[in-house]
Design a protein around this motif. Structure first.
Motif, mmCIF file in Angstrom:
data_model
loop_
_atom_site.group_PDB
_atom_site.id
_atom_site.type_symbol
_atom_site.label_atom_id
_atom_site.label_comp_id
_atom_site.label_asym_id
_atom_site.label_seq_id
_atom_site.Cartn_x
_atom_site.Cartn_y
_atom_site.Cartn_z
ATOM 1 N N LEU A 94 0.832 -1.209 0.000
ATOM 2 C CA LEU A 94 0.000 0.000 0.000
ATOM 3 C C LEU A 94 0.867 1.259 0.000
ATOM 4 C CD1 LEU A 94 -2.823 1.296 0.232
ATOM 5 C CD2 LEU A 94 -2.605 1.112 2.700
ATOM 6 N N ILE A 95 1.889 1.270 0.833
ATOM 7 C CA ILE A 95 2.801 2.413 0.894
ATOM 8 C C ILE A 95 3.544 2.561 -0.426
ATOM 9 C CG2 ILE A 95 4.867 3.331 2.026
ATOM 10 C CD1 ILE A 95 3.862 1.930 4.600
ATOM 11 N N SER A 96 3.959 1.434 -1.001
ATOM 12 C CA SER A 96 4.639 1.468 -2.296
ATOM 13 C C SER A 96 3.733 2.045 -3.378
ATOM 14 C CB SER A 96 5.083 0.057 -2.682
ATOM 15 O OG SER A 96 5.751 0.063 -3.923
ATOM 16 N N ALA A 97 2.433 1.666 -3.342
ATOM 17 C CA ALA A 97 1.479 2.178 -4.326
ATOM 18 C C ALA A 97 1.345 3.694 -4.222
ATOM 19 C CB ALA A 97 0.121 1.510 -4.123
ATOM 20 N N MET A 98 1.296 4.197 -2.985
ATOM 21 C CA MET A 98 1.218 5.650 -2.791
ATOM 22 C C MET A 98 2.470 6.338 -3.328
ATOM 23 S SD MET A 98 -0.482 5.877 1.003
ATOM 24 C CE MET A 98 -2.168 5.342 1.296
ATOM 25 N N GLY A 99 3.619 5.700 -3.109
ATOM 26 C CA GLY A 99 4.872 6.259 -3.621
ATOM 27 C C GLY A 99 4.891 6.309 -5.138
ATOM 28 N N VAL A 100 4.438 5.235 -5.777
ATOM 29 C CA VAL A 100 4.386 5.195 -7.241
ATOM 30 C C VAL A 100 3.443 6.269 -7.760
ATOM 31 C CG1 VAL A 100 3.693 3.817 -9.233
ATOM 32 C CG2 VAL A 100 5.002 2.760 -7.395
ATOM 33 N N SER A 101 2.313 6.460 -7.077
ATOM 34 C CA SER A 101 1.353 7.488 -7.478
ATOM 35 C C SER A 101 1.998 8.873 -7.472
ATOM 36 C CB SER A 101 0.149 7.460 -6.531
ATOM 37 O OG SER A 101 -0.740 8.523 -6.812
ATOM 38 N N ILE A 102 2.718 9.182 -6.404
ATOM 39 C CA ILE A 102 3.386 10.487 -6.303
ATOM 40 C C ILE A 102 4.451 10.638 -7.381
ATOM 41 C CG2 ILE A 102 4.861 11.918 -4.826
ATOM 42 C CD1 ILE A 102 3.364 10.661 -2.418
ATOM 43 N N ILE A 103 5.207 9.567 -7.626
ATOM 44 C CA ILE A 103 6.262 9.605 -8.649
ATOM 45 C C ILE A 103 5.667 9.883 -10.028
ATOM 46 C CG2 ILE A 103 7.939 8.182 -9.905
ATOM 47 C CD1 ILE A 103 8.535 6.811 -7.203
ATOM 48 N N LEU A 104 4.591 9.169 -10.374
ATOM 49 C CA LEU A 104 3.981 9.352 -11.697
ATOM 50 C C LEU A 104 3.411 10.756 -11.870
ATOM 51 C CD1 LEU A 104 2.106 5.941 -12.217
ATOM 52 C CD2 LEU A 104 4.244 6.698 -13.281
ATOM 53 N N ALA A 105 2.751 11.268 -10.827
ATOM 54 C CA ALA A 105 2.171 12.609 -10.911
ATOM 55 C C ALA A 105 3.254 13.668 -11.081
ATOM 56 C CB ALA A 105 1.328 12.896 -9.674
ATOM 57 N N ASN A 106 4.335 13.533 -10.332
ATOM 58 C CA ASN A 106 5.429 14.506 -10.437
ATOM 59 C C ASN A 106 6.205 14.350 -11.739
ATOM 60 O OD1 ASN A 106 6.032 16.200 -7.735
ATOM 61 N ND2 ASN A 106 5.086 14.261 -7.188
ATOM 62 N N LEU A 107 6.359 13.113 -12.194
ATOM 63 C CA LEU A 107 7.036 12.887 -13.472
ATOM 64 C C LEU A 107 6.253 13.520 -14.613
ATOM 65 C CD1 LEU A 107 9.380 11.527 -14.971
ATOM 66 C CD2 LEU A 107 7.992 9.439 -15.094
ATOM 67 N N ALA A 108 4.933 13.392 -14.564
ATOM 68 C CA ALA A 108 4.089 14.007 -15.592
ATOM 69 C C ALA A 108 4.234 15.531 -15.577
ATOM 70 C CB ALA A 108 2.626 13.612 -15.376
ATOM 71 N N GLN A 109 4.344 16.111 -14.374
ATOM 72 C CA GLN A 109 4.518 17.562 -14.287
ATOM 73 C C GLN A 109 5.871 17.983 -14.844
ATOM 74 O OE1 GLN A 109 3.187 19.587 -10.628
ATOM 75 N NE2 GLN A 109 2.295 17.636 -9.980
ATOM 76 N N LEU A 110 6.896 17.171 -14.645
ATOM 77 C CA LEU A 110 8.218 17.482 -15.196
ATOM 78 C C LEU A 110 8.209 17.425 -16.725
ATOM 79 C CD1 LEU A 110 10.610 15.560 -12.750
ATOM 80 C CD2 LEU A 110 10.455 18.041 -13.054
ATOM 81 N N ILE A 111 7.478 16.473 -17.279
ATOM 82 C CA ILE A 111 7.471 16.273 -18.731
ATOM 83 C C ILE A 111 6.532 17.256 -19.428
ATOM 84 C CG2 ILE A 111 6.958 14.645 -20.597
ATOM 85 C CD1 ILE A 111 7.653 12.371 -18.645
ATOM 86 N N TRP A 112 5.310 17.380 -18.899
ATOM 87 C CA TRP A 112 4.274 18.143 -19.601
ATOM 88 C C TRP A 112 3.862 19.423 -18.889
ATOM 89 C CZ3 TRP A 112 3.171 12.608 -19.240
ATOM 90 C CH2 TRP A 112 3.487 11.923 -20.407
ATOM 91 N N GLY A 113 4.467 19.721 -17.753
ATOM 92 C CA GLY A 113 4.096 20.912 -17.009
ATOM 93 C C GLY A 113 2.903 20.651 -16.115
ATOM 94 N N SER A 114 2.614 21.606 -15.269
ATOM 95 C CA SER A 114 1.536 21.425 -14.286
ATOM 96 C C SER A 114 0.188 21.965 -14.761
ATOM 97 C CB SER A 114 1.912 22.120 -12.968
ATOM 98 O OG SER A 114 2.146 23.510 -13.189
ATOM 99 N N GLY A 115 0.151 22.572 -15.930
ATOM 100 C CA GLY A 115 -1.085 23.161 -16.430
ATOM 101 C C GLY A 115 -1.996 22.152 -17.110
ATOM 102 N N THR A 116 -3.137 22.635 -17.560
ATOM 103 C CA THR A 116 -4.120 21.809 -18.256
ATOM 104 C C THR A 116 -3.921 21.934 -19.762
ATOM 105 O OG1 THR A 116 -5.738 22.101 -16.476
ATOM 106 C CG2 THR A 116 -6.581 21.406 -18.625
ATOM 107 N N HIS A 117 -3.932 20.811 -20.442
ATOM 108 C CA HIS A 117 -3.775 20.784 -21.894
ATOM 109 C C HIS A 117 -5.117 20.460 -22.539
ATOM 110 C CE1 HIS A 117 0.749 20.541 -21.751
ATOM 111 N NE2 HIS A 117 0.433 20.121 -20.532
#
Length: 290
Positions: A94-117
């Motif tokens: 469960l803790i690992s799943a939460m960590g993966v969730s945070i990683i994916l969300a932040n990785l997406a912000q690094l790649i595509w920015g934090s705005g709405t497309h």
């Protein structure tokens, strides 16, 4: 008016159902909640946008590639974030799943920015009126695609060799292993299929709202999890029913109560289900023999 609200609710509910299937499949086998599933949906939606607009691919090719890439992402997550933790308490996964969730969300912000497309649609929108119900071709595509995918999954799990292996593994990992089933392959396939459904759901809902953003997986993931619990987590038909019901109830509540509380409705339903019927609509009690 009421009929229109129900139809609109079924459309967004069908998207919830697709995402909920990923939750219920993983829980059915591993008895863990993959809280990164909503972010996998978000990644699949972004990949569809990249293939379609950046690489100028035909939308069917773009969406197929996005689904394949998202399936690979799901399998990789299972291999490195969940498989090493199977021998430990479920709280570790469960803790690992939460960590993966945070990683994916932040990785997406690094790649595509934090705005709405803006997502757009690869075809012109047309509306039809049938018995005082207005529905667009996009809504029909969302509803039709969702039901075709749900039926295909149901047939896969009940009519194919791998589907039987998945159901056997859900019954008992130990017994399935003793019968010669490759448990790792079955679990990897489960994550792959769930990720494909999530990616396609993300693409459909992004076209519906004409928006995709890095944090979208959080709310859609929680609502889909609520749908899975409502239908009976671990039950594939339950996830389908739960998603459709949640979409209808949420839409009716947003209209007759207030749109400000529309998101809250999902969590009120979750609490009520956990208190009144923890097994959900089609769920069964988990009886352990000692």
């Amino acid at each position: 008016m009421l009929a229109q609200l129900i139809v609109n609710g079924l459309i967004i509910g069908s998207v919830y159902s697709l995402i909920a299937l990923g939750y219920t499949m993983v829980y059915g086998i591993l008895r863990i909640v993959n809280f990164a599933h909503g972010d996998v949906m978000m990644f699949g939606s972004f990949l569809g946008l990249v293939f379609m607009k950046t690489f100028q691919m035909h939308f069917l090719v773009a969406f197929t590639l996005a689904a394949v890439c998202t399936a690979i992402l799901g399998i990789v997550i299972e291999r490195f974030a969940y498989r090493p933790l199977r021998k430990y308490e479920r709280i570790a996964s469960l803790i690992s799943a939460m960590g993966v969730s945070i990683i994916l969300a932040n990785l997406a912000q690094l790649i595509w920015g934090s705005g709405t497309h803006n997502y757009g649609t690869p075809f012109s929108i047309k509306t039809y009126e049938v018995m005082n119900i207005t529905i667009s071709n996009l809504q029909l595509i969302i509803l039709g695609t969702s039901f075709v995918l749900m039926i295909a999954l149901y047939l896969f799990t009940n009519k194919t060799r791998m589907g039987v292996a998945m159901r056997a593994t859900a019954q008992s990992i130990e017994n399935a292993s003793l019968m010669g089933i490759n448990i790792n392959s079955v679990i990897a396939m489960t994550f792959g299929i769930g990720s494909v459904l999530a990616a396609l759901a993300g693409i459909l809902v992004s076209m519906y709202y004409d928006a995709v953003y890095p944090t979208m997986g959080y709310m859609f993931g929680l609502k889909a999890f609520t749908a899975a619990v409502l239908g009976g987590i671990g039950s594939i038909p339950g996830a389908m029913i739960g998603g459709l019901l949640l979409g209808v109830v949420e839409n009716l509540g947003g209209t007759y109560i207030s749109t400000q509380y529309q998101d809250m409705i999902a969590f009120v339903i979750l609490i009520l289900v956990l208190v009144l019927r923890p097994t959900g609509i089609l769920g069964k009690k988990d009886i352990k023999k000692v």
